[in-house]
Design a protein around this motif. Sequence first.
Motif, PDB file in Angstrom:
ATOM      1  N   LEU A 160       0.742  -1.094  -0.009  1.00 55.01           N
ATOM      2  CA  LEU A 160       0.064  -0.140  -0.017  1.00 55.01           C
ATOM      3  C   LEU A 160       0.975   1.323   0.109  1.00 55.01           C
ATOM      4  CD1 LEU A 160      -2.900  -1.012   2.456  1.00 55.01           C
ATOM      5  CD2 LEU A 160      -2.898  -0.968   0.172  1.00 55.01           C
ATOM      6  N   GLY A 163       2.585   1.852  -3.347  1.00 57.01           N
ATOM      7  CA  GLY A 163       1.754   2.290  -4.383  1.00 57.01           C
ATOM      8  C   GLY A 163       1.020   3.566  -4.002  1.00 57.01           C
ATOM      9  N   ARG A 165      -1.119   4.121  -2.067  1.00 57.25           N
ATOM     10  CA  ARG A 165      -2.519   4.064  -1.218  1.00 57.25           C
ATOM     11  C   ARG A 165      -2.528   4.154   0.298  1.00 57.25           C
ATOM     12  NH1 ARG A 165      -2.226   0.141  -5.328  1.00 57.25           N
ATOM     13  NH2 ARG A 165      -2.307  -1.495  -3.856  1.00 57.25           N
ATOM     14  N   ASP A 166      -2.465   5.229   0.762  1.00 64.50           N
ATOM     15  CA  ASP A 166      -2.182   5.265   2.113  1.00 64.50           C
ATOM     16  C   ASP A 166      -3.501   5.114   3.241  1.00 64.50           C
ATOM     17  OD1 ASP A 166       0.108   5.791   1.269  1.00 64.50           O
ATOM     18  OD2 ASP A 166       0.318   7.915   2.317  1.00 64.50           O
ATOM     19  N   ARG A 167      -4.574   5.126   2.675  1.00 69.31           N
ATOM     20  CA  ARG A 167      -5.673   5.243   3.807  1.00 69.31           C
ATOM     21  C   ARG A 167      -5.836   4.251   4.616  1.00 69.31           C
ATOM     22  NH1 ARG A 167     -12.103   5.204   1.321  1.00 69.31           N
ATOM     23  NH2 ARG A 167     -13.080   5.388   3.584  1.00 69.31           N
ATOM     24  N   TRP A 168      -5.444   2.960   4.193  1.00 69.43           N
ATOM     25  CA  TRP A 168      -5.821   1.770   5.107  1.00 69.43           C
ATOM     26  C   TRP A 168      -4.023   1.294   5.525  1.00 69.43           C
ATOM     27  CZ3 TRP A 168      -9.978   1.277   7.719  1.00 69.43           C
ATOM     28  CH2 TRP A 168     -11.262   1.607   6.903  1.00 69.43           C
ATOM     29  N   ASP A 412      -0.466   3.687 -13.300  1.00 71.20           N
ATOM     30  CA  ASP A 412      -0.810   3.036 -12.165  1.00 71.20           C
ATOM     31  C   ASP A 412       0.127   3.313 -10.888  1.00 71.20           C
ATOM     32  OD1 ASP A 412      -2.413   0.820 -10.808  1.00 71.20           O
ATOM     33  OD2 ASP A 412      -0.531   0.049 -10.643  1.00 71.20           O
ATOM     34  N   GLU A 414       1.062   1.498  -8.492  1.00 70.92           N
ATOM     35  CA  GLU A 414       1.824   0.249  -7.932  1.00 70.92           C
ATOM     36  C   GLU A 414       2.800   0.074  -9.257  1.00 70.92           C
ATOM     37  OE1 GLU A 414       0.985  -4.535  -6.921  1.00 70.92           O
ATOM     38  OE2 GLU A 414      -0.882  -3.004  -7.288  1.00 70.92           O
ATOM     39  N   ASP A 426       6.796   8.804  -2.743  1.00 69.69           N
ATOM     40  CA  ASP A 426       6.576   8.579  -1.408  1.00 69.69           C
ATOM     41  C   ASP A 426       7.630   7.778  -0.736  1.00 69.69           C
ATOM     42  OD1 ASP A 426       3.762   9.269  -1.557  1.00 69.69           O
ATOM     43  OD2 ASP A 426       3.502   7.382  -2.927  1.00 69.69           O
TER      44      ASP A 426
END
Length: 463
Positions: A160, A163, A165-168, A412, A414, A426
Amino acid sequence: MTGPARFAPRTDRGRLLLVSSLAAAVTVFTATVPLLRDFFDLRVYYGTVHTWAAHGGRIYDYRVPGTMYGFTYPPFAALAMLPLALVGRNTAIVASLLVNLAALASVLRVLAGPGWRRYGWYRWSLLLCLLALFEPLRDTFSFGQVNLVLLALVLGDARLLAGGRDRWAGAGIGLAAAVKLTPALFIGLLLLAGRRRAAATATAVAAAATALAAWADPGASRHYWTEALWDTGRVGRLDYVSNQSLQGVLARLGEPGRPLWATAVLLTLCVWAWRGRRAVTAGDWTAAFALTGAAACLVSPITWVHHLVWLLPSFAVLWRAGHRRLAGALFAVLCTSVVWLWFDDASGPLGFVGSNTYTWIALALLLRLPTGQLRSARLPLDRSASATATAPSPESPPTTAVPDQPSSSSADPEVAAATGTAAGRDLARSPSSEPTGSTRPAASNPQSSSCRASSYTASPPPS
């Protein structure tokens, strides 16, 4: 064509024959040469849950019949294992194997990256045959251990973060830390990386899980956090050869004192913080998580051989960085069970080196594991592309970028992380008398390959 590729089969039929032969050889090897652990740890989990849920006993009072071993994890781990109370022992063994296989598939999927499909069934089959020889992994399956599941949860967060995608991100680390304390070091990695939201998520999930366990059984939680946690004797002898941590090294030297161990841990954590920070700055989350796994194995008071599945990400990093011979050599050593040659006597210089072989490997990985390879791996391709680009001519002037067109950074995340664009954005041993070497009166041997049937009954006596 040179090297192993020269002898590789070129047809699917030949490849299938080779894979089948290797799988048969590995099966024979694992069934006859290594000690089968008789799902000893699973018996601990199973007996604890049955005693607690079905017989009204207390979590930390249960002992596997004929041994001094009982449950050593936080109470939330027992709560998570409650489904074991609904099934028989054989069903629990099958479930353990399936869960560990699923966890291994998840780990390999993350470590292989977005292009995992390009390896095809043949290469994946060869890899699985090799992994079946890896002592920490085969012991994890044979003990019925949970570390592979925890590794899968932690690496899910690595995917995560890489990629974007930090939300979870952090939830997997939090769950793993609630089941076992060692993965809590990954929360420190998130703080080093400046990922405060992910660190807060991990802390909140771990705290919520711990609070849920305290609500379910206040007495067990109070006992664990005030007594059981600090009693390392519940787990086994510190100087037992399977303990491949810094504490194990010192204990085998006859120096189990806390001040010396605390100093070694502090120095190790300083090296980890420095190297981990460099890895996340380079955007190399796989290396950062690999370094943290190696550090966790070193600083934990007890790191049994099967806990070293946390080193698997390090081999993926070495392979990706082009150090394939080194990765193969270290992997081969971890397949040999070499430390068990000093099971009876680890004295002398040779004993000091040999009985701690796996610790030296973990320490070497912490000190020398390559970092930042995701970014540097693009450089040869970039140079090749720029060198072969056609120079503009008067007849065909150079094109200019159109501001309204989408840029390559919108790909994308990832896939971008795997190529480095998102990263910049990141941040055959002798049989032992005990699975953990505790001193006790002679009893049935839970690890003996000559006695593979479990001594545990499906209905443990109430405590």
